[in-house]
Design a protein around this motif. Structure first.
Motif, short mmCIF file in Angstrom:
data_model
loop_
_atom_site.label_atom_id
_atom_site.label_comp_id
_atom_site.label_asym_id
_atom_site.label_seq_id
_atom_site.Cartn_x
_atom_site.Cartn_y
_atom_site.Cartn_z
N LEU A 104 0.93 -1.10 0.12
CA LEU A 104 0.17 -0.02 0.10
C LEU A 104 0.92 1.26 0.01
CD1 LEU A 104 -2.53 -0.89 2.72
CD2 LEU A 104 -2.63 -0.95 0.22
N ASN A 105 0.42 2.23 -0.63
CA ASN A 105 1.08 3.60 -0.52
C ASN A 105 1.05 4.32 0.73
OD1 ASN A 105 2.12 3.54 -3.51
ND2 ASN A 105 0.13 3.71 -4.11
N ASP A 106 -0.09 4.23 1.24
CA ASP A 106 -0.37 4.85 2.83
C ASP A 106 -0.10 3.69 3.63
OD1 ASP A 106 -0.88 6.38 4.76
OD2 ASP A 106 -2.95 6.51 4.52
N HIS A 135 9.85 -11.16 12.72
CA HIS A 135 9.09 -10.08 13.10
C HIS A 135 7.57 -10.22 12.32
CE1 HIS A 135 10.90 -7.10 10.39
NE2 HIS A 135 9.50 -7.24 9.75
N PHE A 136 6.41 -9.78 12.66
CA PHE A 136 5.15 -9.87 12.22
C PHE A 136 4.58 -8.39 12.57
CE2 PHE A 136 0.65 -10.94 12.13
CZ PHE A 136 0.48 -10.92 10.80
N LYS A 137 4.40 -7.33 11.58
CA LYS A 137 4.08 -6.19 11.70
C LYS A 137 3.02 -5.77 10.66
CE LYS A 137 8.75 -4.35 12.74
NZ LYS A 137 9.76 -3.39 12.25
N VAL A 138 1.80 -5.68 11.48
CA VAL A 138 0.55 -5.12 10.59
C VAL A 138 -0.03 -4.01 11.06
CG1 VAL A 138 0.14 -7.51 9.80
CG2 VAL A 138 -0.73 -6.70 11.78
N LEU A 168 -5.00 -5.03 7.05
CA LEU A 168 -5.88 -5.97 7.14
C LEU A 168 -7.14 -5.83 6.66
CD1 LEU A 168 -5.19 -6.57 10.92
CD2 LEU A 168 -4.40 -8.10 9.04
N THR A 169 -7.47 -4.64 6.51
CA THR A 169 -8.88 -3.97 6.00
C THR A 169 -8.64 -4.32 4.24
OG1 THR A 169 -9.21 -2.53 7.57
CG2 THR A 169 -10.52 -2.32 5.47
N ALA A 170 -7.60 -3.89 3.78
CA ALA A 170 -7.47 -4.10 2.37
C ALA A 170 -7.22 -5.51 2.07
CB ALA A 170 -6.02 -3.32 1.88
N LEU A 171 -6.65 -6.33 2.97
CA LEU A 171 -6.62 -7.82 2.67
C LEU A 171 -7.98 -8.27 2.70
CD1 LEU A 171 -3.84 -9.48 2.25
CD2 LEU A 171 -4.01 -10.49 4.63
N ASP A 214 -10.86 -7.06 1.86
CA ASP A 214 -11.62 -6.55 1.02
C ASP A 214 -10.99 -7.40 -0.44
OD1 ASP A 214 -12.75 -4.70 2.52
OD2 ASP A 214 -11.61 -3.09 1.70
N MET A 215 -9.85 -7.76 -0.51
CA MET A 215 -9.36 -8.52 -1.70
C MET A 215 -9.93 -9.86 -1.82
SD MET A 215 -5.63 -8.94 -2.86
CE MET A 215 -4.77 -9.83 -1.54
N PHE A 216 -10.08 -10.37 -0.41
CA PHE A 216 -10.42 -11.91 -0.51
C PHE A 216 -11.74 -12.08 -0.20
CE2 PHE A 216 -5.86 -12.47 0.17
CZ PHE A 216 -5.54 -13.29 -0.74
N ALA A 217 -12.51 -11.08 0.29
CA ALA A 217 -14.01 -11.17 0.52
C ALA A 217 -14.88 -11.56 -0.69
CB ALA A 217 -14.59 -9.57 0.95
N ALA A 218 -15.58 -12.67 -0.54
CA ALA A 218 -16.33 -13.21 -1.51
C ALA A 218 -17.97 -12.80 -1.37
CB ALA A 218 -16.42 -14.68 -1.29
#
Length: 597
Positions: free
Chosen positions: A85-87, A141-144, A149-152, A154-158
Motif C-alpha cells: 500500500l502507498n499509505d 517479526h510480524f508487523k501489521v 488488514l482491511t485491504a486484505l 476486501d481483496m479476499f471477500a467473496a
C-alpha cells in the motif's frame, strides 16, 4: 563458512566488481588478515582454498522414495512479505530476524522454515505411518496495521448472492434437524487416522507490532469518530512485543487430520493466552516496560557470555567477545531507556495528530515517520524538521484551512476550515514537539543498539489508468514512488505519472507526468525530494537532442523590466544523459505528451 564470513566475503566481492569496472587494482582481505584473490577465486587462509560463489534458492525441495519408505525434505531459505500500500504504517509485514553477531561468527546460514518427514510404506494398509515429522521456524517479526488488514479482507471477500445464501441457510437447517450421531459417523467415515511415531514442531519466537493509525472510523458520528481514532491509536499501538511459544511434540499416537490440526491450534493458542501480559506491558503508551526489562537481562547475559565464548577460541576472540558484551549491555540499557521514551512520545504524537481533524496532515506525518533514518545525524535532522514543520503547518493552517474549505464546500466548508485551523494551531505544534522528542530518542536507541531497519525489497507496483495488471516493472515502480514523494505528494493528486528518468543515480530525477515536466533532487539528510524547476507542456516549445543529452526550450515570454521595457527571453534547460538510447526514448515520451495538447 559462517554467516559473518559469508557476508564479508560478498561485500568484498562486490567492491572487487566495482574496482574492476574502473580498472583499479587493489588487494582484498577477509577479517583484515586473510588475502583473497578474486581473479583466481582463491582464499589464502592457512593454505590456498578454492572459492565457489553460489546462492541459496528461495525454495528447496527434495524427495526420496523406495519400496519401504518415503523421505521429504523442504526448505524456505528466506521469505519477506512487503506491504504494497502507498499509505502504510509498516513497510514490511513479515521478515526473518538476523542472528546476533556472536552467533553469526560461529554458525552457518539457516533456512527460515525447514520441514523433514519420513513415512513408512506399509503394504496392504490404509493407515499412514510417519516415523519422523518435524518443522523448525526461525525467529521473525510480524508487523501489521489496520489499513493493511482491511485491504486484505476486501481483496479476499467473496460476494454471496441471495440465492447462494438461501441454499446455505437450507443446508444448515437440514443439518440441525439430523441427530448428532449421524454427523459424527459421517465425519469419522470421511477422515482416516494416521500414526505418528515422532511429531515435533519447534518453538516459535515472534516479534509482533500492531497499529490502528489511519483506520476508518467514518461510520461513527461526528467528533466521536476522531476521538475514538485518537484514543484507539494511543492506547492500542504495540511495537516489537516478543511472544515465545513452546514446542509441540507427540509420540506414538493416532490422529486424524482434523484432530491434529485441533491439537496444534489449541497448543499454540494456550501458549499465546499465557503471555497476554506481554501484550499489555508492551503497549507503546507505557513504553513497553516488559521489553525494557528483557533487554536489560539480555545485556547482562551478553556481558558474561560473549567473552566466555571468545575465550574458548583464543585471546583475540576473547577481546572481541568482551567488546560485543559491553556494546550489548550499553545498547540494551541506554538504547532500551531511550526506546521506551521514544515509544511513549510516539504514541502521544499519533493521538495528537488524529485530533487535528486534518487527514492530509495525518497522511504526510505517517509518510514522514515511516521513513526510518539510517544514521544518528539523519535522525536528529529529521526530528528537527518535524518540530519546525509542526509550527509552520499549525500557524499557516489558520489561514489556508478556511480558504480550502470555502473552495470545496462553500460557506459550510469555510466554517469547518476555521475550526480545523484553530484546532491545528494548538495540536500541530504540540505534535511537532512530541514527534521531535520521539524521533530524537529513537535515533539514540538505533545508534546505541546498532539496529538495521528492514526495508522493502521493491517499490509498490505501478497500476496504469486502465487498471490492467501488467508484469512488474521496477523502473516504473521506482519512478512512481519518486513522483508520489516529490514535495510530499503535491502533484500526485492532480497529475498522472508517465515516466521517470534517473539523471544522477539516487540523487537527480526528471519526472514526466501528463501535465508537466519536473526536475527533482533528493535531499539525503532528510530523505525528501525537492523541485528544482517544473514547466507545464503549454509553456514548452520543443525538445531537442544534444551531444550531452537533451535541451528543453521554453516559449518566448514577454517579461517587463522595471515595469517599462519588455524582453523576449528564451529559457533553455539542459538535461545530461550520456546514453543515446535513453535520450531518444525520453524525447519520444516527452513529445508524445506534448502532442496531446
Amino acid at each position: 563458512m559462517n554467516i559473518h564470513e559469508t557476508a564479508e566475503l560478498e561485500e568484498q566481492y562486490q567492491q572487487y566488481l566495482v574496482d574492476r569496472s574502473v580498472q583499479q587494482v587493489k588487494k582484498y582481505y577477509l577479517d583484515s588478515k586473510h588475502e583473497i584473490d578474486f581473479g583466481n577465486m582463491i582464499l589464502k587462509k592457512n593454505r590456498e582454498r578454492e572459492l565457489h560463489r553460489t546462492f541459496y534458492p528461495g525454495v528447496w525441495f527434495k524427495m526420496n522414495t523406495s519400496p519401504y519408505q518415503m523421505q521429504l525434505h523442504a526448505k524456505i531459505n528466506k521469505i519477506q512479505i512487503d506491504n504494497q500500500l502507498n499509505d502504510y504504517i509498516f513497510p514490511v509485514v513479515l521478515a526473518p530476524i538476523p542472528p546476533p553477531k556472536s552467533v553469526a561468527t560461529t554458525t552457518v546460514l539457516k533456512p527460515f522454515i525447514e520441514i523433514s518427514v519420513v513415512q513408512w510404506v506399509v503394504p496392504n494398509s490404509t493407515v499412514k505411518q510417519y516415523k519422523y515429522a518435524t518443522m523448525l521456524i526461525q525467529e521473525f517479526h510480524f508487523k501489521v496495521d489496520l489499513m493493511f488488514l482491511t485491504a486484505l479482507a476486501d481483496m479476499f471477500a467473496a460476494k454471496v448472492s441471495d440465492e447462494q445464501a438461501a441454499k446455505l441457510f437450507n443446508v444448515n437447517v437440514e443439518s440441525i434437524e439430523k441427530p448428532l450421531s449421524d454427523l459424527v459417523e459421517t465425519h469419522s467415515a470421511q477422515e482416516q487416522k494416521n500414526f505418528y511415531d515422532n511429531l515435533h514442531l519447534g518453538p516459535i519466537k515472534i516479534h509482533v507490532s500492531f497499529s490502528m493509525a489511519g483506520s476508518d472510523t467514518t461510520a461513527l458520528p461526528g467528533i466521536l469518530s476522531t476521538l475514538v481514532q485518537g484514543v484507539g491509536v494511543t492506547l492500542t499501538d504495540v511495537n516489537d512485543v516478543v511472544f515465545r511459544l513452546a514446542f509441540f511434540e507427540r509420540e506414538y499416537q493416532f490422529f486424524t487430520q482434523q484432530q491434529l490440526t485441533s491439537e496444534i491450534t489449541a497448543h499454540y493458542t494456550g501458549q499465546a493466552l499465557k503471555q497476554l501480559y506481554v501484550l499489555v506491558l508492551g503497549l507503546d503508551v507505557l513504553g513497553n516496560p516488559y521489553g525494557l526489562v528483557v533487554g536489560l537481562k539480555k545485556g547482562v547475559e551478553d556481558l558474561f557470555y560473549e567473552p566466555f565464548q571468545g575465550a574458548i577460541q583464543g585471546p583475540g576472540e576473547f577481546a572481541q567477545g568482551l567488546a560485543l558484551g559491553v556494546k550489548s549491555l550499553f545498547g540494551h540499557t541506554v538504547g532500551g531507556a531511550a526506546g521506551a521514551v521514544s515509544k511513549i512520545t510516539g504514541a502521544m504524537g499519533k493521538g495528537l495528530a488524529a485530533l487535528t481533524f486534518d487527514e492530509e496532515y495525518q497522511k504526510k506525518r505517517r509518510l514522514h515517520m515511516n521513513k526510518k533514518p539510517q544514521t544518528f545525524s539523519e535522525g536528529i535532522a529529521r526530528s528537527g524538521k518535524s518540530l519546525v514543520m509542526g509550527f509552520v503547518d499549525g500557524v499557516s493552517g489558520v489561514v489556508t484551512k478556511p480558504v480550502a474549505g470555502a473552495r470545496e464546500e462553500g460557506v459550510e466548508g469555510f466554517f469547518k476550515g476555521v475550526g480545523k485551523g484553530m484546532i491545528g494551531f494548538v495540536a500541530q505544534p504540540t505534535a511537532g514537539v512530541v514527534d521531535f522528542a520521539s524521533g530524537s530518542f529513537g535515533a539514540v536507541r538505533r545508534a546505541a543498539e546498532g539496529q538495521n531497519e528492514v526495508s522493502r525489497l521493491r517499490a509498490p507496483r505501478y497500476v496504469h489508468q486502465d487498471n490492467v495488471i501488467r508484469p512488474y516493472c521496477r523502473a516504473e515502480a521506482e519512478g512512481n514512488r519518486v513522483f508520489k514523494e516529490i514535495e510530499k505528494g503535491k502533484y500526485a493528486g492532480t497529475d498522472v505519472f508517465i515516466h521517470c528518468e534517473e539523471v544522477v543515480p539516487k540523487h537527480e530525477f526528471l519526472v514526466v507526468s501528463n501535465h508537466r515536466v519536473i526536475h527533482a533532487t533528493k535531499n539525503d539528510l532528510f530523505g525528501t525530494y525537492s523541485v528544482q524547476w517544473k514547466y507545464r507542456y503549454e509553456n514548452i516549445d520543443a525538445f531537442t537532442p544534444t551531444d550531452k543529452g537533451l535541451e528543453i526550450r521554453l516559449k518566448k515570454q514577454n517579461k517587463k523590466v522595471m515595469g517599462m521595457f519588455s524582453t523576449n527571453e528564451v529559457v533553455r534547460k539542459q538535461i545530461f544523459i550520456k546514453d543515446p538510447k535513453r535520450r531518444d526514448r525520453l524525447i519520444e515520451i516527452l513529445e508524445s505528451q506534448h502532442k496531446k495538447l
